[in-house]
Design a protein around this motif. Sequence first.
Motif, PDB file in Angstrom:
ATOM      1  N   TRP A 157     -32.860  52.013  39.518  1.00  0.00           N
ATOM      2  CA  TRP A 157     -32.978  50.840  39.126  1.00  0.00           C
ATOM      3  C   TRP A 157     -33.938  50.233  38.181  1.00  0.00           C
ATOM      4  O   TRP A 157     -34.059  49.296  37.981  1.00  0.00           O
ATOM      5  CB  TRP A 157     -33.138  49.886  40.377  1.00  0.00           C
ATOM      6  CG  TRP A 157     -31.966  49.820  41.211  1.00  0.00           C
ATOM      7  CD1 TRP A 157     -30.735  49.056  41.169  1.00  0.00           C
ATOM      8  CD2 TRP A 157     -31.565  50.727  42.234  1.00  0.00           C
ATOM      9  NE1 TRP A 157     -29.842  49.398  42.040  1.00  0.00           N
ATOM     10  CE2 TRP A 157     -30.346  50.454  42.901  1.00  0.00           C
ATOM     11  CE3 TRP A 157     -32.357  51.651  43.204  1.00  0.00           C
ATOM     12  CZ2 TRP A 157     -29.703  51.009  43.884  1.00  0.00           C
ATOM     13  CZ3 TRP A 157     -31.629  52.365  44.055  1.00  0.00           C
ATOM     14  CH2 TRP A 157     -30.340  51.929  44.651  1.00  0.00           C
ATOM     15  N   ALA A 158     -34.544  51.404  37.553  1.00  0.00           N
ATOM     16  CA  ALA A 158     -35.632  51.190  36.515  1.00  0.00           C
ATOM     17  C   ALA A 158     -34.990  50.860  35.249  1.00  0.00           C
ATOM     18  O   ALA A 158     -33.777  51.205  34.938  1.00  0.00           O
ATOM     19  CB  ALA A 158     -36.679  52.390  36.520  1.00  0.00           C
ATOM     20  N   PRO A 159     -35.575  50.333  34.199  1.00  0.00           N
ATOM     21  CA  PRO A 159     -35.354  49.965  32.951  1.00  0.00           C
ATOM     22  C   PRO A 159     -34.804  51.447  32.319  1.00  0.00           C
ATOM     23  O   PRO A 159     -35.271  52.380  32.604  1.00  0.00           O
ATOM     24  CB  PRO A 159     -36.279  49.205  32.179  1.00  0.00           C
ATOM     25  CG  PRO A 159     -36.944  48.805  33.260  1.00  0.00           C
ATOM     26  CD  PRO A 159     -36.940  49.532  34.469  1.00  0.00           C
ATOM     27  N   ARG A 160     -33.870  51.366  31.397  1.00  0.00           N
ATOM     28  CA  ARG A 160     -33.412  52.477  30.812  1.00  0.00           C
ATOM     29  C   ARG A 160     -34.756  53.028  30.012  1.00  0.00           C
ATOM     30  O   ARG A 160     -34.598  54.441  30.074  1.00  0.00           O
ATOM     31  CB  ARG A 160     -32.365  52.183  29.540  1.00  0.00           C
ATOM     32  CG  ARG A 160     -31.511  53.430  28.779  1.00  0.00           C
ATOM     33  CD  ARG A 160     -30.838  54.142  29.960  1.00  0.00           C
ATOM     34  NE  ARG A 160     -31.231  55.499  30.067  1.00  0.00           N
ATOM     35  CZ  ARG A 160     -30.793  56.432  30.849  1.00  0.00           C
ATOM     36  NH1 ARG A 160     -29.795  56.131  31.443  1.00  0.00           N
ATOM     37  NH2 ARG A 160     -31.462  57.671  30.842  1.00  0.00           N
ATOM     38  N   PHE A 217     -37.944  45.419  45.584  1.00  0.00           N
ATOM     39  CA  PHE A 217     -37.976  44.582  44.397  1.00  0.00           C
ATOM     40  C   PHE A 217     -38.459  43.469  44.589  1.00  0.00           C
ATOM     41  O   PHE A 217     -38.799  42.814  45.612  1.00  0.00           O
ATOM     42  CB  PHE A 217     -36.276  44.202  44.062  1.00  0.00           C
ATOM     43  CG  PHE A 217     -35.363  45.248  43.945  1.00  0.00           C
ATOM     44  CD1 PHE A 217     -35.133  46.052  42.704  1.00  0.00           C
ATOM     45  CD2 PHE A 217     -34.547  45.564  45.090  1.00  0.00           C
ATOM     46  CE1 PHE A 217     -33.981  46.862  42.655  1.00  0.00           C
ATOM     47  CE2 PHE A 217     -33.708  46.862  44.912  1.00  0.00           C
ATOM     48  CZ  PHE A 217     -33.374  47.490  43.782  1.00  0.00           C
ATOM     49  N   ASP A 218     -39.243  43.096  43.252  1.00  0.00           N
ATOM     50  CA  ASP A 218     -40.020  41.929  43.471  1.00  0.00           C
ATOM     51  C   ASP A 218     -39.304  40.551  43.027  1.00  0.00           C
ATOM     52  O   ASP A 218     -37.966  40.471  42.915  1.00  0.00           O
ATOM     53  CB  ASP A 218     -41.342  42.138  42.557  1.00  0.00           C
ATOM     54  CG  ASP A 218     -40.893  42.010  40.864  1.00  0.00           C
ATOM     55  OD1 ASP A 218     -39.727  41.857  40.627  1.00  0.00           O
ATOM     56  OD2 ASP A 218     -41.637  42.394  40.140  1.00  0.00           O
ATOM     57  N   ALA A 219     -39.794  39.392  42.562  1.00  0.00           N
ATOM     58  CA  ALA A 219     -39.270  38.093  42.440  1.00  0.00           C
ATOM     59  C   ALA A 219     -38.556  38.220  41.143  1.00  0.00           C
ATOM     60  O   ALA A 219     -37.618  37.342  40.924  1.00  0.00           O
ATOM     61  CB  ALA A 219     -40.389  37.002  42.368  1.00  0.00           C
ATOM     62  N   SER A 220     -38.761  39.117  40.199  1.00  0.00           N
ATOM     63  CA  SER A 220     -38.083  39.129  38.956  1.00  0.00           C
ATOM     64  C   SER A 220     -36.892  40.213  39.165  1.00  0.00           C
ATOM     65  O   SER A 220     -36.352  40.557  38.204  1.00  0.00           O
ATOM     66  CB  SER A 220     -38.823  39.611  37.647  1.00  0.00           C
ATOM     67  OG  SER A 220     -39.461  40.914  38.161  1.00  0.00           O
ATOM     68  N   SER A 221     -36.691  40.604  40.332  1.00  0.00           N
ATOM     69  CA  SER A 221     -35.577  41.709  40.423  1.00  0.00           C
ATOM     70  C   SER A 221     -35.910  43.007  39.919  1.00  0.00           C
ATOM     71  O   SER A 221     -34.959  43.791  39.779  1.00  0.00           O
ATOM     72  CB  SER A 221     -34.259  41.213  40.248  1.00  0.00           C
ATOM     73  OG  SER A 221     -33.915  39.949  40.853  1.00  0.00           O
ATOM     74  N   ALA A 222     -37.174  43.410  39.675  1.00  0.00           N
ATOM     75  CA  ALA A 222     -37.520  44.488  39.269  1.00  0.00           C
ATOM     76  C   ALA A 222     -37.970  45.565  40.343  1.00  0.00           C
ATOM     77  O   ALA A 222     -38.592  44.850  41.291  1.00  0.00           O
ATOM     78  CB  ALA A 222     -38.779  44.459  38.130  1.00  0.00           C
ATOM     79  N   VAL A 223     -37.697  46.782  40.277  1.00  0.00           N
ATOM     80  CA  VAL A 223     -38.043  47.605  41.310  1.00  0.00           C
ATOM     81  C   VAL A 223     -39.414  48.079  41.027  1.00  0.00           C
ATOM     82  O   VAL A 223     -40.071  48.255  40.106  1.00  0.00           O
ATOM     83  CB  VAL A 223     -37.245  49.061  41.165  1.00  0.00           C
ATOM     84  CG1 VAL A 223     -37.490  49.761  39.925  1.00  0.00           C
ATOM     85  CG2 VAL A 223     -37.387  49.963  42.545  1.00  0.00           C
ATOM     86  N   VAL A 224     -40.136  47.815  42.222  1.00  0.00           N
ATOM     87  CA  VAL A 224     -41.667  47.780  42.354  1.00  0.00           C
ATOM     88  C   VAL A 224     -42.145  48.772  43.128  1.00  0.00           C
ATOM     89  O   VAL A 224     -43.308  49.237  43.341  1.00  0.00           O
ATOM     90  CB  VAL A 224     -42.467  46.755  42.538  1.00  0.00           C
ATOM     91  CG1 VAL A 224     -42.095  45.482  41.199  1.00  0.00           C
ATOM     92  CG2 VAL A 224     -41.920  45.914  43.886  1.00  0.00           C
ATOM     93  N   GLY A 225     -41.410  49.592  43.883  1.00  0.00           N
ATOM     94  CA  GLY A 225     -41.788  50.596  44.804  1.00  0.00           C
ATOM     95  C   GLY A 225     -40.621  51.187  45.582  1.00  0.00           C
ATOM     96  O   GLY A 225     -39.534  50.658  45.583  1.00  0.00           O
ATOM     97  N   VAL A 226     -40.818  52.043  46.635  1.00  0.00           N
ATOM     98  CA  VAL A 226     -39.798  52.516  47.704  1.00  0.00           C
ATOM     99  C   VAL A 226     -40.419  52.664  48.887  1.00  0.00           C
ATOM    100  O   VAL A 226     -41.580  53.016  48.969  1.00  0.00           O
ATOM    101  CB  VAL A 226     -39.283  53.711  46.925  1.00  0.00           C
ATOM    102  CG1 VAL A 226     -38.469  53.626  45.953  1.00  0.00           C
ATOM    103  CG2 VAL A 226     -40.355  54.699  46.630  1.00  0.00           C
TER     104      VAL A 226
END
Length: 264
Positions: A157-160, A217-226
């Motif tokens: 789910w990370a940016p390309r 995921f964080d508030a911006s829907s970016a994956v921040v950890g697992v």
Amino acid sequence: MPDTDPGNSRSDDRDFIQSIERGFAVLHAFDDRDPNPSLAEIAAKTRLSRPAVRRILLTLQKLGYVTGEGSRWSLTPRVLSIGNHYTSSHALVDAALPKLVEIADYTHESASLGVLDGSDVVYAARVPVRRIMSINVSVGTRVPAYATSMGRALLAWAPRETVDAVVATTEFDKLTAATIGSADELEAELERVRELGYALATAELEDGLISLSAPVFDASSAVVGVLACSTSTARHSAESFRDLAAKCLVDCADRLSDELGRRR
């Protein structure tokens, strides 16, 4: 290792302090394979001159981060404070710990929080169980993203551009007979992870190790950890471990993401 080539484009950045980069390069020269390097060995690893390495070591010694004995140098316990500042100031770690305890209690297996750093995953928090594993894992341990369920759950789910950067700096070494060995295989694995909602890796980082990971995921829907959970093939098959742990792991990761403000 940081690029210490003076021709690097960063030297044109007026906000970039090269002496700090070199200081960290020297600190990174200490590792589990060579915990007590000599000045010459550090110079070879960092590609810095011996006089420069000597000045950096003496500075770090005065600050209390390294100590010298004869021709050998070693880190002091004070370096642990750097990582401790991260864990004590990072909301993700605090929020994840109750979920890790929940996973460990439910599965009776170790649970971990991982974050992406370059082409590696770093263990940011861990709730261990009393098991004998050949891999020595603690907070701060780094593992290659391509060969781990944690790395794949982060990259899926990370940016390309993040995925491309990891692929560009990964050599795809065969750590075991089962380790994926190419960028194409990694891309196929990432697609499978996105379909399932979690990552499963069996005997790829080391023989006998099975691991499951789910994204946070964080508030911006970016994956921040697992959130991750691992076991041994002596106790589970990949299928039985998935049946045991996958739903609990995904549920805990979802609730943690909600606590971090993710909008579904």
